[in-house]
Design an enzyme around this catalytic site. Structure first.
Site, PDB file in Angstrom:
ATOM      1  N   TYR A 105      -2.235  -1.258  10.577  1.00 41.28           N
ATOM      2  CA  TYR A 105      -2.593  -1.834   9.314  1.00 41.28           C
ATOM      3  C   TYR A 105      -1.039  -1.253   8.659  1.00 41.28           C
ATOM      4  O   TYR A 105      -0.051  -1.565   7.703  1.00 41.28           O
ATOM      5  CB  TYR A 105      -2.995  -0.719   8.336  1.00 41.28           C
ATOM      6  CG  TYR A 105      -3.811  -0.842   6.643  1.00 41.28           C
ATOM      7  CD1 TYR A 105      -4.293  -2.266   6.422  1.00 41.28           C
ATOM      8  CD2 TYR A 105      -3.252  -0.009   5.791  1.00 41.28           C
ATOM      9  CE1 TYR A 105      -4.226  -2.006   5.428  1.00 41.28           C
ATOM     10  CE2 TYR A 105      -2.815  -0.078   4.862  1.00 41.28           C
ATOM     11  CZ  TYR A 105      -3.740  -1.586   4.666  1.00 41.28           C
ATOM     12  OH  TYR A 105      -4.018  -1.227   2.872  1.00 41.28           O
ATOM     13  N   SER A 136       0.700  -1.463   0.150  1.00 44.73           N
ATOM     14  CA  SER A 136      -0.150   0.103  -0.088  1.00 44.73           C
ATOM     15  C   SER A 136       0.715   0.926  -0.376  1.00 44.73           C
ATOM     16  O   SER A 136       1.931   0.972   0.327  1.00 44.73           O
ATOM     17  CB  SER A 136      -0.604  -0.594   1.189  1.00 44.73           C
ATOM     18  OG  SER A 136      -1.491   1.582   1.460  1.00 44.73           O
TER      19      SER A 136
HETATM   20  P1  NAD Z   1     -11.708  -6.482  -0.579  1.00 45.78           P
HETATM   21  O1  NAD Z   1     -12.053  -6.441   1.515  1.00 45.78           O
HETATM   22  O2  NAD Z   1     -12.796  -6.094  -1.963  1.00 45.78           O
HETATM   23  O3  NAD Z   1     -10.805  -8.265  -0.576  1.00 45.78           O
HETATM   24  C1  NAD Z   1     -10.079  -8.660   0.391  1.00 45.78           C
HETATM   25  C2  NAD Z   1     -10.917 -10.182   0.130  1.00 45.78           C
HETATM   26  O4  NAD Z   1      -9.481 -10.956   1.221  1.00 45.78           O
HETATM   27  C3  NAD Z   1     -11.558 -10.608   0.694  1.00 45.78           C
HETATM   28  O5  NAD Z   1     -12.700 -11.305  -0.603  1.00 45.78           O
HETATM   29  C4  NAD Z   1     -11.457 -11.197   2.303  1.00 45.78           C
HETATM   30  O6  NAD Z   1     -13.050 -12.317   1.907  1.00 45.78           O
HETATM   31  C5  NAD Z   1     -10.556 -11.630   1.593  1.00 45.78           C
HETATM   32  N1  NAD Z   1     -10.040 -12.338   3.205  1.00 45.78           N
HETATM   33  C6  NAD Z   1      -9.980 -11.337   4.533  1.00 45.78           C
HETATM   34  N2  NAD Z   1      -9.022 -12.418   5.858  1.00 45.78           N
HETATM   35  C7  NAD Z   1      -9.216 -13.297   4.543  1.00 45.78           C
HETATM   36  C8  NAD Z   1      -8.783 -14.277   4.975  1.00 45.78           C
HETATM   37  N3  NAD Z   1      -7.817 -14.396   6.700  1.00 45.78           N
HETATM   38  N4  NAD Z   1      -7.567 -15.608   4.169  1.00 45.78           N
HETATM   39  C9  NAD Z   1      -7.542 -15.508   3.237  1.00 45.78           C
HETATM   40  N5  NAD Z   1      -9.005 -14.057   2.551  1.00 45.78           N
HETATM   41  C10 NAD Z   1      -8.889 -13.364   3.630  1.00 45.78           C
HETATM   42  O7  NAD Z   1     -10.344  -5.855   0.116  1.00 45.78           O
HETATM   43  P2  NAD Z   1      -9.607  -5.203  -1.077  1.00 45.78           P
HETATM   44  O8  NAD Z   1      -9.361  -3.419  -0.814  1.00 45.78           O
HETATM   45  O9  NAD Z   1      -9.312  -5.338  -2.249  1.00 45.78           O
HETATM   46  O10 NAD Z   1      -7.862  -4.820   0.072  1.00 45.78           O
HETATM   47  C11 NAD Z   1      -6.680  -6.730  -0.931  1.00 45.78           C
HETATM   48  C12 NAD Z   1      -5.737  -6.629  -1.276  1.00 45.78           C
HETATM   49  O11 NAD Z   1      -5.317  -4.437  -1.194  1.00 45.78           O
HETATM   50  C13 NAD Z   1      -5.688  -5.743   1.036  1.00 45.78           C
HETATM   51  O12 NAD Z   1      -3.994  -6.791   1.585  1.00 45.78           O
HETATM   52  C14 NAD Z   1      -5.567  -4.481   1.049  1.00 45.78           C
HETATM   53  O13 NAD Z   1      -4.834  -4.262   2.030  1.00 45.78           O
HETATM   54  C15 NAD Z   1      -4.636  -3.572  -0.378  1.00 45.78           C
HETATM   55  N6  NAD Z   1      -5.074  -2.227  -0.449  1.00 45.78           N
HETATM   56  C16 NAD Z   1      -6.341  -1.582  -1.047  1.00 45.78           C
HETATM   57  C17 NAD Z   1      -6.499  -0.867  -0.932  1.00 45.78           C
HETATM   58  C18 NAD Z   1      -7.609  -0.239  -0.960  1.00 45.78           C
HETATM   59  O14 NAD Z   1      -7.651   1.326  -1.096  1.00 45.78           O
HETATM   60  N7  NAD Z   1      -8.344  -0.392  -1.195  1.00 45.78           N
HETATM   61  C19 NAD Z   1      -5.265  -0.001  -1.154  1.00 45.78           C
HETATM   62  C20 NAD Z   1      -4.224  -0.313  -0.827  1.00 45.78           C
HETATM   63  C21 NAD Z   1      -3.513  -1.866  -0.700  1.00 45.78           C
END
Ligand code: NAD
Length: 260
Positions: A155, A142
């Site tokens: 985080y 991130s």
């Molecule tokens: P999201 O909530 O849409 O998807 C996250 C997925 O992870 C879900 O399908 C959930 O079921 C799964 N998950 C959660 N805990 C789990 C576990 N213990 N085992 C297996 N699966 C699990 O979130 P997103 O925004 O798509 O985030 C995905 C990644 O991107 C994360 O690592 C997040 O930190 C990172 N990220 C997101 C953003 C953002 O702005 N959305 C920015 C930077 C980084």
């Protein structure tokens, strides 16, 4: 640079960014493993991706914090497709509190999903990549791998930690052709971010509009969210890159929010 017939495990791929990467890889002919907490959601995603083609997808139920489930999931992939070329360790959650109010169990939960998850999935796939003499491991970092924000102690700590783990894998993996990278997105409109908007408004005492315009997009050059497709394109480059030249690198994808 293409992923035709490459076997790619993506954790957290039933939603958001992970799903976007799965779509991009299947569109390029890859065999993608949707590894997520709930089998029914993962299966539905896999079926839809396979119907779209030209690649295909399978579902694996996996809690990335559970070593037995991670190992069983990887074993199922080897049984089915015989190899693992790419791991995208993407599963993640967000929990926001000021430090003095941060429940210790919530701190441990977040660190476990992001850091234990990255470690356990890497540990499970690396022997198969070693045997093949090549592999790509990608962690979903991130901007918070490089930058801090109030309320996000767990985080920010976890996302900084992923940079270190990727660098160690780059050094240990090089002689086996295993590469490691971190993608560092800015804010992407996924369920993870939608949930934060009212929470941050409450904790910071500002409106939801101010959370979006000032906290989330205030430092971007164009006041735009990063898109799932932006991130998926970078995940494709790292997975398909033909040499070790980029190993150990992280790439920020944030519409100019963070430029160092
Ligand atoms: P999201 O909530 O849409 O998807 C996250 C997925 O992870 C879900 O399908 C959930 O079921 C799964 N998950 C959660 N805990 C789990 C576990 N213990 N085992 C297996 N699966 C699990 O979130 P997103 O925004 O798509 O985030 C995905 C990644 O991107 C994360 O690592 C997040 O930190 C990172 N990220 C997101 C953003 C953002 O702005 N959305 C920015 C930077 C980084």
């Amino acid at each position: 640079m293409n992923l035709k017939d490459k076997v790619c495990i993506i954790t957290g791929a039933a939603s958001g960014i992970g799903l976007g990467i799965a779509k991009r890889y299947v569109a390029d002919g890859a065999k993608v493993v949707i590894a997520d907490l709930k089998l029914d959601a993962a299966q539905k995603t896999a079926d839809a991706l396979t119907a779209d083609g030209p690649g295909e997808a399978m579902a694996v139920e996996m809690d990335v914090t559970d070593e037995d489930m991670v190992n069983a999931g990887v074993a199922k992939v080897i049984d089915t497709w015989g190899q693992i070329d790419v791991l995208v360790s993407n599963a993640g959650v967000q929990i926001v509190h000021p430090i003095e109010d941060f429940p210790f169990d919530q701190w441990k939960k977040l660190l476990s999903i992001h850091l234990d998850g990255a470690f356990l999935t890497s540990k499970a796939v690396m022997p198969h990549m070693q045997k093949a003499g090549s592999g790509s491991i990608i962690f979903m970092g991130s901007v918070h791998s490089k930058e801090a924000s109030a309320l996000k102690s767990a985080y920010v700590t976890a996302k900084h930690g992923l940079l270190g783990l990727a660098r160690v894998i780059s050094k240990e993996g090089a002689k086996h052709g295993i590469r490691a990278n971190v993608i560092c997105p800015g804010f992407v409109k996924t369920p993870l971010v939608e949930k934060q908007i009212p929470e941050q408004a409450r904790d910071l005492g500002i409106s939801e509009e101010e959370v979006v315009n000032k906290v989330m997009l205030g430092e971007t050059v164009d006041q735009e969210f990063t898109t799932i497709e932006d991130v998926a394109e970078v995940a494709h480059v790292f997975a398909a890159f033909p040499t070790n030249a980029l190993t150990g690198q992280s790439l920020v994808v944030s519409h100019g929010w963070y430029m160092n």
